[in-house]
Write a protein that holds these residues in place. Structure first.
Motif, mmCIF file in Angstrom:
data_model
loop_
_atom_site.group_PDB
_atom_site.id
_atom_site.type_symbol
_atom_site.label_atom_id
_atom_site.label_comp_id
_atom_site.label_asym_id
_atom_site.label_seq_id
_atom_site.Cartn_x
_atom_site.Cartn_y
_atom_site.Cartn_z
ATOM 1 N N GLY A 157 8.587 10.616 -4.621
ATOM 2 C CA GLY A 157 8.224 10.014 -5.902
ATOM 3 C C GLY A 157 9.397 9.445 -6.660
ATOM 4 N N ASN A 158 10.621 9.642 -6.159
ATOM 5 C CA ASN A 158 11.790 9.059 -6.820
ATOM 6 C C ASN A 158 11.680 7.536 -6.821
ATOM 7 O OD1 ASN A 158 12.784 11.639 -7.086
ATOM 8 N ND2 ASN A 158 14.203 11.487 -5.361
ATOM 9 N N LEU A 159 12.083 6.932 -7.933
ATOM 10 C CA LEU A 159 11.952 5.488 -8.096
ATOM 11 C C LEU A 159 13.326 4.844 -8.182
ATOM 12 C CD1 LEU A 159 10.165 2.984 -8.653
ATOM 13 C CD2 LEU A 159 10.269 3.571 -11.078
ATOM 14 N N TYR A 160 13.574 3.869 -7.320
ATOM 15 C CA TYR A 160 14.804 3.088 -7.325
ATOM 16 C C TYR A 160 14.489 1.710 -7.894
ATOM 17 C CZ TYR A 160 16.607 6.645 -4.098
ATOM 18 O OH TYR A 160 17.005 7.830 -3.520
ATOM 19 N N MET A 176 18.430 5.090 -9.839
ATOM 20 C CA MET A 176 17.401 5.968 -9.319
ATOM 21 C C MET A 176 16.904 6.880 -10.431
ATOM 22 S SD MET A 176 16.503 9.240 -8.190
ATOM 23 C CE MET A 176 17.935 10.161 -7.635
ATOM 24 N N SER A 177 15.587 6.995 -10.548
ATOM 25 C CA SER A 177 14.968 7.924 -11.476
ATOM 26 C C SER A 177 14.246 8.990 -10.665
ATOM 27 C CB SER A 177 13.973 7.207 -12.393
ATOM 28 O OG SER A 177 13.255 8.128 -13.186
ATOM 29 N N ALA A 178 14.691 10.235 -10.771
ATOM 30 C CA ALA A 178 14.062 11.331 -10.034
ATOM 31 C C ALA A 178 12.683 11.631 -10.612
ATOM 32 C CB ALA A 178 14.943 12.569 -10.094
ATOM 33 N N SER A 187 17.257 7.629 -15.610
ATOM 34 C CA SER A 187 17.820 7.016 -14.415
ATOM 35 C C SER A 187 19.336 7.149 -14.367
ATOM 36 C CB SER A 187 17.435 5.535 -14.348
ATOM 37 O OG SER A 187 18.009 4.830 -15.431
ATOM 38 N N ILE A 188 19.862 7.188 -13.144
ATOM 39 C CA ILE A 188 21.305 7.238 -12.923
ATOM 40 C C ILE A 188 21.676 6.168 -11.892
ATOM 41 C CG2 ILE A 188 21.555 9.679 -13.494
ATOM 42 C CD1 ILE A 188 21.565 10.269 -10.479
ATOM 43 N N PRO A 189 22.856 5.573 -11.986
ATOM 44 C CA PRO A 189 23.265 4.569 -10.995
ATOM 45 C C PRO A 189 23.659 5.235 -9.680
ATOM 46 C CG PRO A 189 25.044 4.948 -12.551
ATOM 47 C CD PRO A 189 23.871 5.750 -13.053
ATOM 48 N N LEU A 190 23.388 4.573 -8.574
ATOM 49 C CA LEU A 190 23.886 5.059 -7.299
ATOM 50 C C LEU A 190 25.407 4.951 -7.290
ATOM 51 C CD1 LEU A 190 21.342 3.650 -4.688
ATOM 52 C CD2 LEU A 190 21.167 5.643 -6.194
ATOM 53 N N ASP A 191 26.043 5.744 -6.432
ATOM 54 C CA ASP A 191 27.509 5.799 -6.458
ATOM 55 C C ASP A 191 28.130 4.536 -5.863
ATOM 56 O OD1 ASP A 191 27.614 6.043 -3.635
ATOM 57 O OD2 ASP A 191 27.448 8.212 -3.749
#
Length: 316
Positions: A157-160, A176-178, A187-191
């Motif tokens: 269900g995580n949304l990118y 990505m929003s868990a 949401s947090i940015p990918l590394d």
């Protein structure tokens, strides 16, 4: 029992999807089933291979409409129709959940039935006995006063998605929003194995969240106006440094990657895989000019497809 049912469903879906996509090319080729003289982009095929959604845009992006096709019993595809939830506002970038019960997409429609178009948010519709529900906004944990684009939904269900946020890594990033306890989280940015100080956008993420394909613009060594890159996760669950997928990139912008749920086919959008003549050996006739204009590859963007196995082989 539930795990067994899910496994059987995924196996059947993969089989159906493979049946509906024959003669998969090993080099990028025009996907004729979603090709016309208009501009087509961002492909999505349902997990069972029975539905195909994609976007048609007007010149200079004057309009943006999601259309769909159904697979017939003889494995051919129906004529395209405008999706029941589209055709009024700017809609694009459809993406199925892995159970096929929801379809996420982007839209600039107002939050209520009245009002002017707003910025682009992520919305979704749910499958029902009539086809699809009314669109539902993904909510304030996802959507902000900025634009949100290109949803990709994992099994968990995580949304990118793509956005230009102040708390990002660069000019445009993949976030990505868990999904926890039935709600999307902040949401947090990918590394930086994926995001950079430049532009990253339009990410396909595999349902198990182990593979990502995305477009980046401005990186050293790129072939043109934006190339597609790929990253996978290591044993610890961290993204490895992304590699440019040279097999599919051209001198123009290549973007909107999507991999079929059976993992056999990579679809992507491009406007630079063919040469439009700038001059002619002899004066062109009106009939020839009309034929050139009405061809699928007439300078507009199109959807292309290629074997995912060939893509993976090219990266070894």
């Amino acid at each position: 029992m539930k795990k067994i049912f899910v496994a059987i469903t995924m196996l059947l879906s993969a089989s159906l999807s493979a049946q509906s996509l024959q003669n998969i090319p090993v080099k990028p080729s025009l996907f004729n089933e979603a090709s016309s003289p208009m501009q087509e982009r961002d492909m999505a095929i349902s997990p069972d291979g029975s539905l195909m959604f994609y976007t048609i845009q007007g010149n200079q992006h004057l309009y943006s409409v999601i259309v769909f096709k159904k697979r017939n019993k003889d494995l051919t595809w129906s004529s395209p129709e405008v999706a029941s939830f589209s055709g009024r506002y700017g809609d694009l970038e459809p993406a199925f959940t892995s159970d096929g019960k929801k379809l996420f997409f982007c839209s600039n429609r107002p939050l209520s039935n009245s009002g002017d178009p707003k910025d682009y948010d992520i919305w979704y519709v749910e499958k029902n006995e009539r086809g699809w529900s009314e669109p539902v906004n993904a909510g304030p944990a996802i959507n902000t006063a900025a634009n949100e684009f290109y949803p990709a939904i994992s099994n968990s269900g995580n949304l990118y998605f793509t956005a230009e946020y102040e708390h990002g890594v660069g000019k445009e990033d993949i976030f990505m929003s868990a999904y926890k306890n039935g709600e999307f989280q902040k949401s947090i940015p990918l590394d930086t194995a994926v995001n950079s100080k430049l532009w990253e956008f339009n990410a396909y993420v595999s349902p198990d969240e182990t593979t990502i394909l995305f477009t980046s613009y401005g990186r050293k060594g790129e072939m043109g106006g934006g190339d597609i890159y790929m990253s996978t996760k290591d044993a610890s669950g961290k993204w490895k440094s992304a590699k440019r997928v040279a097999l599919i990139n051209s001198v123009k912008l290549d973007y909107c990657p999507f991999v079929s749920f059976d993992q056999q086919v990579l679809f992507f959008t491009s406007g630079g895989r063919y040469e439009i003549p700038k001059s002619f050996d002899k004066p062109i006739t009106y009939k020839e000019l009309l034929s050139l204009t009405n061809a699928a590859e007439n300078g507009s963007e199109n959807i292309y497809w290629v074997s995912m196995k060939a893509v993976l082989e090219s990266l070894k």
